[in-house]
Structures are given as structure tokens and as C-alpha cells.
Design a protein around this motif. Structure first.
Motif, PDB file in Angstrom:
ATOM      1  N   LEU A 196     -52.530 -28.564 -43.094  1.00 37.01           N
ATOM      2  CA  LEU A 196     -52.029 -29.938 -43.149  1.00 37.01           C
ATOM      3  C   LEU A 196     -52.854 -30.622 -44.250  1.00 37.01           C
ATOM      4  O   LEU A 196     -54.044 -30.849 -44.096  1.00 37.01           O
ATOM      5  CB  LEU A 196     -52.238 -30.641 -41.810  1.00 37.01           C
ATOM      6  CG  LEU A 196     -51.832 -32.120 -41.756  1.00 37.01           C
ATOM      7  CD1 LEU A 196     -50.327 -32.272 -41.916  1.00 37.01           C
ATOM      8  CD2 LEU A 196     -52.305 -32.756 -40.457  1.00 37.01           C
ATOM      9  N   THR A 235     -48.452 -31.329 -47.546  1.00 29.09           N
ATOM     10  CA  THR A 235     -47.917 -30.090 -46.965  1.00 29.09           C
ATOM     11  C   THR A 235     -48.272 -30.044 -45.491  1.00 29.09           C
ATOM     12  O   THR A 235     -49.224 -30.683 -45.033  1.00 29.09           O
ATOM     13  CB  THR A 235     -48.524 -28.823 -47.616  1.00 29.09           C
ATOM     14  OG1 THR A 235     -49.930 -28.777 -47.319  1.00 29.09           O
ATOM     15  CG2 THR A 235     -48.322 -28.776 -49.113  1.00 29.09           C
ATOM     16  N   GLY A 236     -47.512 -29.218 -44.762  1.00 27.87           N
ATOM     17  CA  GLY A 236     -47.859 -28.945 -43.380  1.00 27.87           C
ATOM     18  C   GLY A 236     -47.171 -29.860 -42.384  1.00 27.87           C
ATOM     19  O   GLY A 236     -46.346 -30.710 -42.747  1.00 27.87           O
ATOM     20  N   ARG A 237     -47.539 -29.629 -41.111  1.00 29.41           N
ATOM     21  CA  ARG A 237     -46.970 -30.406 -40.014  1.00 29.41           C
ATOM     22  C   ARG A 237     -48.077 -30.791 -39.049  1.00 29.41           C
ATOM     23  O   ARG A 237     -49.048 -30.064 -38.877  1.00 29.41           O
ATOM     24  CB  ARG A 237     -45.932 -29.597 -39.232  1.00 29.41           C
ATOM     25  CG  ARG A 237     -44.754 -29.122 -40.067  1.00 29.41           C
ATOM     26  CD  ARG A 237     -43.580 -28.676 -39.204  1.00 29.41           C
ATOM     27  NE  ARG A 237     -43.042 -29.808 -38.458  1.00 29.41           N
ATOM     28  CZ  ARG A 237     -42.242 -30.754 -38.997  1.00 29.41           C
ATOM     29  NH1 ARG A 237     -41.906 -30.700 -40.265  1.00 29.41           N
ATOM     30  NH2 ARG A 237     -41.810 -31.747 -38.257  1.00 29.41           N
ATOM     31  N   GLY A 281     -45.295 -34.938 -41.499  1.00 29.81           N
ATOM     32  CA  GLY A 281     -45.077 -33.733 -42.291  1.00 29.81           C
ATOM     33  C   GLY A 281     -44.977 -34.128 -43.751  1.00 29.81           C
ATOM     34  O   GLY A 281     -45.198 -35.290 -44.117  1.00 29.81           O
ATOM     35  N   LYS A 282     -44.634 -33.151 -44.585  1.00 30.85           N
ATOM     36  CA  LYS A 282     -44.508 -33.370 -46.026  1.00 30.85           C
ATOM     37  C   LYS A 282     -43.725 -34.659 -46.304  1.00 30.85           C
ATOM     38  O   LYS A 282     -42.660 -34.871 -45.726  1.00 30.85           O
ATOM     39  CB  LYS A 282     -43.793 -32.173 -46.631  1.00 30.85           C
ATOM     40  CG  LYS A 282     -43.603 -32.205 -48.113  1.00 30.85           C
ATOM     41  CD  LYS A 282     -43.074 -30.852 -48.585  1.00 30.85           C
ATOM     42  CE  LYS A 282     -42.830 -30.846 -50.086  1.00 30.85           C
ATOM     43  NZ  LYS A 282     -41.720 -31.708 -50.498  1.00 30.85           N
ATOM     44  N   SER A 298     -44.534 -37.680 -45.505  1.00 30.15           N
ATOM     45  CA  SER A 298     -44.841 -38.814 -44.622  1.00 30.15           C
ATOM     46  C   SER A 298     -45.892 -39.704 -45.264  1.00 30.15           C
ATOM     47  O   SER A 298     -46.796 -39.235 -45.979  1.00 30.15           O
ATOM     48  CB  SER A 298     -45.393 -38.342 -43.270  1.00 30.15           C
ATOM     49  OG  SER A 298     -44.439 -37.646 -42.521  1.00 30.15           O
ATOM     50  N   ASN A 309     -53.426 -30.915 -36.913  1.00 34.93           N
ATOM     51  CA  ASN A 309     -52.501 -29.907 -37.449  1.00 34.93           C
ATOM     52  C   ASN A 309     -51.855 -29.175 -36.283  1.00 34.93           C
ATOM     53  O   ASN A 309     -52.540 -28.505 -35.512  1.00 34.93           O
ATOM     54  CB  ASN A 309     -53.259 -28.926 -38.355  1.00 34.93           C
ATOM     55  CG  ASN A 309     -52.314 -27.981 -39.065  1.00 34.93           C
ATOM     56  OD1 ASN A 309     -51.172 -27.792 -38.659  1.00 34.93           O
ATOM     57  ND2 ASN A 309     -52.786 -27.378 -40.141  1.00 34.93           N
ATOM     58  N   GLY A 347     -49.108 -27.151 -36.928  1.00 39.04           N
ATOM     59  CA  GLY A 347     -48.275 -26.143 -37.577  1.00 39.04           C
ATOM     60  C   GLY A 347     -49.053 -24.878 -37.888  1.00 39.04           C
ATOM     61  O   GLY A 347     -50.143 -24.643 -37.353  1.00 39.04           O
TER      62      GLY A 347
END
Lengths: 110, 110
Positions: free
Chosen positions: A99, A61-63, A76-77, A79, A93, A95
Motif C-alpha cells: 500500500l 498502489t495497493g488496497r 485504493g489506487k 484515493s 494494508n 491487500g
């Protein structure tokens, strides 16, 4: 066989904003490698460092960005990141949500 | 460093209803273990089998059971499964969406 939810594993916060859970370890009988789950809070980062062992990473999750020797690469999700031995790296992180990623490493001999 | 999306890796369907992607391999320079992503369709299952190497598994989406020597154990998003060497096992999708999971194994010497 061991079946659990990753949240059942104890979390440690050695670095502010970075939670680590060791979800499959030698204590479970794992003979070769350890699975960990990290949660990096917004505006936080793992430390930039290098070591002789590799990372195999999957972003849940996250960016954010992973910063390696070639610069920053967006993640991101879904990857997948392979960090080879001895490459300096950190996970940042960028975002608004945690993350969260899986990071598998070889068992560390003591 | 290699960064990708897991969907960029080629998928193979050796067993009907079971897609496998090898997302980090020896070809990437991985020295010790391989990361794969599986997608098991509803009403499908990986074959019940055993082998001399372990599995370290993290469930990404879906619902199912993992059947080991102690019987069937429910699994779903965020479940972690350690299958030790030589234990007979299979992953069964009992839900309505793909059962998607990461499965890490030691490099197989040829």
C-alpha cells in the motif's frame, strides 16, 4: 528546481513493515510543507495516532483501509484522503501488494 | 476525515489540453496547502510562468519534460519535482498518454 525518482530518497523503517521516504524537504528549499512516500507491507499498518497537523494523502498502489474517528473506510489506487489536525488515524494494508501513498505535511519546526 | 477518488472532483480546462482537479482544498478544512491533480494531454503543455509560491509535484503516469531555468529535464511515472518560488517552469507531455501529476501548493489567500 529538483527532479528525482522517489526511490532515490533514503528509506527508513521505524515501524516494521512501514517504509518512509522524505522526497521533498526543507533541505531542498521547501518553505512550507514536506512530501513523503510511504510503503506499507501486506498485513502491516501505520500506528494509530493523532497530532496537531494535517495529512494530505494520495494512494498510488495497493488496497487498504484508513481508520479514523468514524471507523474504517476502504482506500485504493487514486484515493485521496484528508486527515484534519488532531483526528486519530491509521492506514492498514488489507491487500496482497504494498500500500503505497504520498503524504504531505506542514514543515515541522524544531 | 475526507476520503474520495480524485476523479470525483470537478475538472476544469482553463488551458486547452490541461485538466485540473482540486482534490483537497480549504473547503475541506485544509489549513495550509491545496492538493491538485493535473492531466496534460499528448502534445500539450502547462504555460511557462512563474509565481511567488512553490510546487511539490509527483508524476503518476505518462512521460514528458519539466522546463525550468536550467533547461528541460525528463520526467515520468514516480518522478518528484520541486519547483521553488519564482522559478519559471512548464510541464510538457512528450508521450502518447496523459501526463498526470499531483501538484501541491500553499493556500492562496484572497
Amino acid at each position: 528546481m529538483k527532479v528525482s525518482n522517489y526511490r532515490e530518497s533514503d528509506s527508513v523503517e521505524e515501524i516494521k513493515g512501514v517504509l518512509r521516504r522524505e522526497v521533498i524537504t526543507a533541505d531542498d528549499g521547501a518553505p512550507h510543507f514536506t512530501m513523503r512516500v510511504f510503503e506499507v507491507e501486506p498485513d502491516s499498518s501505520t500506528p494509530s495516532h493523532s497530532h496537531a497537523f494535517e495529512h494530505e494523502v494520495f494512494i498510488l498502489t495497493g488496497r487498504g483501509v484508513v481508520v479514523g474517528e468514524q471507523g474504517a473506510v476502504p482506500i485504493g489506487k487514486d484515493s485521496v484522503v484528508f486527515v484534519p489536525p488532531d483526528e486519530t488515524h491509521c492506514f492498514v494494508n488489507t491487500g496482497n501488494e504494498p500500500l503505497r501513498f504520498i503524504c504531505v505535511i506542514p514543515l515541522q519546526k524544531e
